[in-house]
Design an enzyme around this catalytic site. Structure first.
Site, PDB file in Angstrom:
ATOM      1  N   ASP A 145       0.848  -1.180   0.000  1.00 26.84           N
ATOM      2  CA  ASP A 145       0.000   0.000   0.000  1.00 26.84           C
ATOM      3  C   ASP A 145       0.889   1.236   0.000  1.00 26.84           C
ATOM      4  OD1 ASP A 145      -1.765   2.046   0.374  1.00 26.84           O
ATOM      5  OD2 ASP A 145      -2.549   1.363   2.307  1.00 26.84           O
ATOM      6  N   ASN A 194       4.717   2.953 -11.482  1.00 23.78           N
ATOM      7  CA  ASN A 194       3.516   3.036 -12.303  1.00 23.78           C
ATOM      8  C   ASN A 194       2.230   3.230 -11.503  1.00 23.78           C
ATOM      9  OD1 ASN A 194       2.135   2.646 -14.956  1.00 23.78           O
ATOM     10  ND2 ASN A 194       1.310   0.833 -13.945  1.00 23.78           N
ATOM     11  N   HIS A 195       2.297   3.118 -10.187  1.00 19.72           N
ATOM     12  CA  HIS A 195       1.070   3.104  -9.392  1.00 19.72           C
ATOM     13  C   HIS A 195       0.443   4.499  -9.288  1.00 19.72           C
ATOM     14  CE1 HIS A 195       4.393   4.025  -6.586  1.00 19.72           C
ATOM     15  NE2 HIS A 195       3.500   4.779  -5.959  1.00 19.72           N
ATOM     16  N   SER A 217       0.955  11.532 -16.939  1.00 23.42           N
ATOM     17  CA  SER A 217      -0.252  11.627 -17.757  1.00 23.42           C
ATOM     18  C   SER A 217      -0.294  12.978 -18.455  1.00 23.42           C
ATOM     19  CB  SER A 217      -1.490  11.474 -16.861  1.00 23.42           C
ATOM     20  OG  SER A 217      -2.677  11.795 -17.548  1.00 23.42           O
ATOM     21  N   TYR A 227      -6.662  14.343  -9.296  1.00 22.96           N
ATOM     22  CA  TYR A 227      -5.708  13.518 -10.046  1.00 22.96           C
ATOM     23  C   TYR A 227      -4.759  14.399 -10.860  1.00 22.96           C
ATOM     24  CZ  TYR A 227      -4.018  10.119 -13.488  1.00 22.96           C
ATOM     25  OH  TYR A 227      -3.218   9.337 -14.294  1.00 22.96           O
ATOM     26  N   LYS A 243      -0.510  14.800 -10.749  1.00 21.02           N
ATOM     27  CA  LYS A 243       0.325  14.571 -11.928  1.00 21.02           C
ATOM     28  C   LYS A 243       1.107  15.824 -12.321  1.00 21.02           C
ATOM     29  CE  LYS A 243      -0.499  10.228 -12.610  1.00 21.02           C
ATOM     30  NZ  LYS A 243       0.581   9.231 -12.428  1.00 21.02           N
ATOM     31  N   GLY A 253      -1.959   9.563 -22.650  1.00 24.67           N
ATOM     32  CA  GLY A 253      -3.296  10.091 -22.859  1.00 24.67           C
ATOM     33  C   GLY A 253      -4.354   9.019 -22.678  1.00 24.67           C
ATOM     34  N   LEU A 254      -5.384   9.067 -23.499  1.00 24.41           N
ATOM     35  CA  LEU A 254      -6.504   8.134 -23.406  1.00 24.41           C
ATOM     36  C   LEU A 254      -6.116   6.805 -24.045  1.00 24.41           C
ATOM     37  CD1 LEU A 254      -9.466   7.503 -22.750  1.00 24.41           C
ATOM     38  CD2 LEU A 254     -10.069   8.502 -24.968  1.00 24.41           C
TER      39      LEU A 254
END
Length: 258
Positions: free
Chosen positions: A22, A49-50, A104, A117, A121, A150-151
């Site tokens: 965690d 990457n988390h 991101s 979020y 970032k 991105g998406l």
């Protein structure tokens, strides 16, 4: 599941170690590096990457505004990454190692339904691009890449898109191509890996030069068939437990989750 997939692909069992952790417990992040060193004896790469991908309009959702919740998300999305870098760099320098942090495009532009979020970032980009400079200034053997993604059309995300206005073709990327780009970045070690590349170029240019950028984002997230700016409908979607469960990425970070 991850272990089984790696073994199925031919990875020797002795080369696989799964650590359940965690990352909101920032002070213990060192244990991840220590356990890796104990098993493998050294460190060549750090791939961080988390993230807690928290979504929902900030002013409409009181739980997002709670100071303890805010701090928890920053612990996961920023502070733990910093601690991993601190602990890993001395060992990576012994092996000309490389660090890859997943960020991101939301860390380069504002998106109102993901303000918390986005803020983590943006902070990640600010810190780790500065760290890139410091590694270069001290002539460290460690290189660092920031992945600006991105998406990406995963199966779960694709199922949720129809209720919104269509995304432009240039804004969407495939999971396979994104994975290939990330793997290539481990080898080529660029300062930034952007995917989809054209999306990065367009979003960055629009944010800096388009005076109507905010309105464009508002319309992008407006559910189909709604009047006005669709804020009420966006709030309803942002609080949907079914949506959070389907996406998976927000489990443990919603209202009432500890």
């Amino acid at each position: 599941k991850v272990r089984a997939e790696l073994l199925n692909r031919g990875t020797p069992d002795e080369n696989v170690m799964i650590i359940s952790f965690d990352f909101s417990d920032v002070s213990r992040s060192k244990e991840v590096v220590d356990q890796t060193l104990e098993k493998f004896g050294g460190l060549d790469y750090l791939v961080s990457n988390h993230a807690a991908m928290v979504t929902g309009p900030f002013l409409a959702l009181p739980y997002l505004q709670d100071p303890d919740y805010l701090e928890r998300i920053f612990r996961v999305n920023l502070f733990s990454h910093i601690q991993l870098a601190i602990q890993a760099i001395p060992h990576l320098e012994k092996n000309n190692g490389h660090i890859y942090f997943t960020s991101s495009l939301a860390g380069e532009i504002p998106v109102y339904r993901s303000s918390l979020y986005c803020s983590t970032k943006h902070a990640m980009n600010g810190f780790f691009y500065s760290l890139q400079q410091e590694l270069l200034a001290r002539e460290s053997s460690v290189s660092l890449t920031i992945g600006s993604l991105g998406l990406i059309l995963t199966k779960e995300r694709s199922e949720l898109l129809p209720y919104r206005h269509p995304y432009p073709v240039w804004s969407k990327g495939s999971l396979k191509e994104c994975s290939r780009g990330i793997m290539e970045a481990y080898i080529t070690r660029p300062q930034t890996m952007t995917y989809p590349r054209i999306a990065g170029m367009i979003y960055r240019a629009n944010w800096y030069f388009d005076p109507h950028f905010h309105e464009g984002i508002i319309q992008r997230f407006k559910p189909k068939g709604t009047k006005g700016k669709g804020y009420k409908e966006v709030v309803e979607k942002g609080t949907s437990v079914d949506q959070r469960i389907k996406m998976g990425y927000q489990l443990g970070y919603g209202p009432g989750d500890k």
